[in-house]
Design an enzyme around this catalytic site. Structure first.
Site, PDB file in Angstrom:
ATOM      1  N   LYS A 179       0.827  -1.216   0.000  1.00 31.40           N
ATOM      2  CA  LYS A 179       0.000   0.000   0.000  1.00 31.40           C
ATOM      3  C   LYS A 179       0.862   1.267   0.000  1.00 31.40           C
ATOM      4  CE  LYS A 179      -3.067   0.546   3.452  1.00 31.40           C
ATOM      5  NZ  LYS A 179      -3.243   1.828   4.158  1.00 31.40           N
ATOM      6  N   SER A 180       1.951   1.262   0.778  1.00 34.90           N
ATOM      7  CA  SER A 180       2.805   2.461   0.827  1.00 34.90           C
ATOM      8  C   SER A 180       3.408   2.756  -0.543  1.00 34.90           C
ATOM      9  CB  SER A 180       3.956   2.243   1.818  1.00 34.90           C
ATOM     10  OG  SER A 180       3.468   2.141   3.120  1.00 34.90           O
TER      11      SER A 180
ATOM     12  N   SER B  65       8.219   9.225  11.643  1.00 30.97           N
ATOM     13  CA  SER B  65       7.089   9.051  10.726  1.00 30.97           C
ATOM     14  C   SER B  65       7.514   9.171   9.273  1.00 30.97           C
ATOM     15  CB  SER B  65       6.013  10.100  11.030  1.00 30.97           C
ATOM     16  OG  SER B  65       5.078  10.140   9.969  1.00 30.97           O
TER      17      SER B  65
ATOM     18  N   ASP C 161       3.185  -1.124  11.834  1.00 34.79           N
ATOM     19  CA  ASP C 161       1.911  -1.626  11.285  1.00 34.79           C
ATOM     20  C   ASP C 161       1.666  -3.087  11.643  1.00 34.79           C
ATOM     21  OD1 ASP C 161       1.352   0.806  10.217  1.00 34.79           O
ATOM     22  OD2 ASP C 161       2.017   0.310   8.193  1.00 34.79           O
TER      23      ASP C 161
ATOM     24  N   LYS D 137      -3.054   5.802  14.973  1.00 30.23           N
ATOM     25  CA  LYS D 137      -3.302   5.066  13.724  1.00 30.23           C
ATOM     26  C   LYS D 137      -4.798   5.068  13.427  1.00 30.23           C
ATOM     27  CE  LYS D 137       0.970   4.293  13.041  1.00 30.23           C
ATOM     28  NZ  LYS D 137       1.629   5.036  11.971  1.00 30.23           N
TER      29      LYS D 137
END
Ligand code: S3P
Length: 436
Positions: free
Chosen positions: A22-23, A166, A318, A345
């Site tokens: 997804k990233s 982040s 994650d 999150k």
């Protein structure tokens, strides 16, 4: 309510592929849109999050078409997006939102951005602060969505010390710096996923990374066009671990997942699982679009507990929901600390994991920014209904727990799974799970 129920089973077996990372999917769509030429993406995850981002880019004049399983993007150049005639709706995705606000800092128009219930609770001040320093005018209520942003033609170069580990903040600044007449440097004190840096390099950006005293200095010289590239995206390691975990905790099981991204910044979980005595191994390592990829095999395991601290938690941020489920099948105690970021999150993951485990009769204690999960020689009881709090990883992790606990587990608000892994239920059932 869209409830799903997962019943205990005796074995899971199969060789599978899972949806693309997804990233990398988000970043490929964005860089494709900002480059000069035509980008073809193979392996993009077609989930609600990426489909929302495709719509957002289309609303700003980017031509994007789907041809079979591929996505074709006709790039408009770094400052070439058009003012949209409506609010940009980002759905559930923190990544798409924070990265796009970076991009919009460098587009000379005013635009409104909104998101769903979960996204509207998440902190945006972490990007508002550096992007304002770079010249963007950003208005928000309490540092959250909805946001109005007015970008500038030339963003200002900054040196930014990342106080929060982040990748989204880092990437947001790097994308904003594409329009800067000078050098922007982001100082990273703790390593986070580096897909933006890898992809920017692939698209020809003038980006340099220096390692200095345990820090990363990432510098980008702006105002240079990106050149369109074809990108192949390997399987999402976070999704892979969720599926693979079901084999670790279920007897007589073996699942091989092909072509998974094993980039070091995403693979901390591998060593953690090894230390927990997990029967897991990788094979067929290779590079796809400059990202390391491999097949991963997960087999039934006699797990023991582990204690992990902040750096490790950051490296598997994650994977913490599924790690907590795996830990509840270990014979000895596990714990983690330094998970402050888990509170921001898709849900407050410390709370949702804690409440879910308690309901499944796992002994668990809260500690500052972490949990202690008490090991047990017997498998967890399960037998409960869990609230996902609209968090896809919570929903999938507890469904996986249901495959191996004594009694079935039900999940409310399970629709959120489609934000990252739309075929999760079908794929699990094909392996032998009973999810309905
Ligand atoms: C992501 C970065 C991480 C991660 C998220 C995806 C990304 O968030 O939790 O799921 O693609 O950059 P943070 O940057 O907020 O840690």
């Amino acid at each position: 309510m869209n409830q799903l129920s997962s019943s205990p089973i005796n074995s899971l077996k199969g060789i599978i592929n899972i949806p693309g990372d997804k990233s990398i999917s988000h970043r490929s769509l964005i860089l494709g849109a900002l480059s000069i030429g035509v980008t073809k993406i193979d392996g993009l995850v077609f989930s609600e999050d990426t489909l929302n981002l495709i719509n957002v880019l289309k609303t700003m004049g980017v031509k994007i078409i789907k041809k079979g399983k591929k996505i074709i993007i006709y790039g408009v150049g770094i400052g070439g997006l058009k003012k949209p005639n409506k609010t940009l709706f980002m759905g559930n995705s923190g990544t798409a939102t924070r990265l796009m606000i970076g991009v919009l800092s460098n587009q000379e128009f005013k635009v409104n951005i909104s998101g769903d219930k979960s996204l509207s609770k998440r902190p945006m001040s972490r990007i508002i602060e550096p992007l304002t320093e770079m010249g963007a005018e950003i208005k928000s209520k309490d540092g959250k969505l909805p946001i109005t942003i007015k970008g500038v033609n030339e963003t200002l170069p900054i040196n930014y010390n990342l106080t929060i580990p982040s990748a989204q903040v880092k990437s947001s600044i790097l994308l904003a710096s594409l329009g800067t007449p000078g050098l922007t440097t982001v100082i990273e004190n703790e390593i986070t996923r580096n897909h933006t840096e890898i992809l920017l390099k692939l698209f020809g950006a003038n980006i340099k990374i220096k390692r200095k005293k345990n820090k990363n200095l990432i510098s980008l010289r702006g105002q240079q066009e990106l050149i369109a590239k074809n990108v192949k995206i390997s399987g999402d390691p976070s999704s892979a671990l969720i599926v693979g975990a079901s084999a670790l905790i279920t007897p007589n099981s073996e699942i091989k997942i092909k072509n998974v991204n094993v980039n070091k910044t995403r693979f901390t979980f591998f060593n953690v699982l090894k230390k927990m005595n997990a029967n897991i191994h990788i094979s067929k390592k290779k590079y796809i679009s400059n990202e390391e990829t491999a097949d991963i095999t997960f087999k039934s395991s006699k797990l023991k507990g582990i204690h992990i601290g902040k750096k490790t938690v950051t490296g598997m941020i994650d994977e913490m929901p599924i790690f907590s489920i795996i830990a509840s099948f270990a014979s000895t105690n596990s714990s983690f600390s330094g998970g402050e970021e888990l509170k921001y999150k898709e849900s407050n993951r410390i709370d949702t994991i804690y409440n879910g485990l308690l309901k499944c009769k796992v002994k668990v204690k809260k500690k500052l920014n972490g949990l202690i999960i008490i090991g047990n020689k017997n498998k967890p009881y399960g037998g409960s209904t869990i609230q996902s709090n609209f968090d896809h990883r919570i929903a999938m992790s507890f469904l996986v727990m249901g495959t191996a606990s004594k009694k079935r587990i039900k999940i409310n608000e399970s629709n959120c799974i489609k934000t990252s892994f739309p075929n999760f239920t079908t794929l699990m059932n094909n392996l032998g799970a009973k999810i309905s």
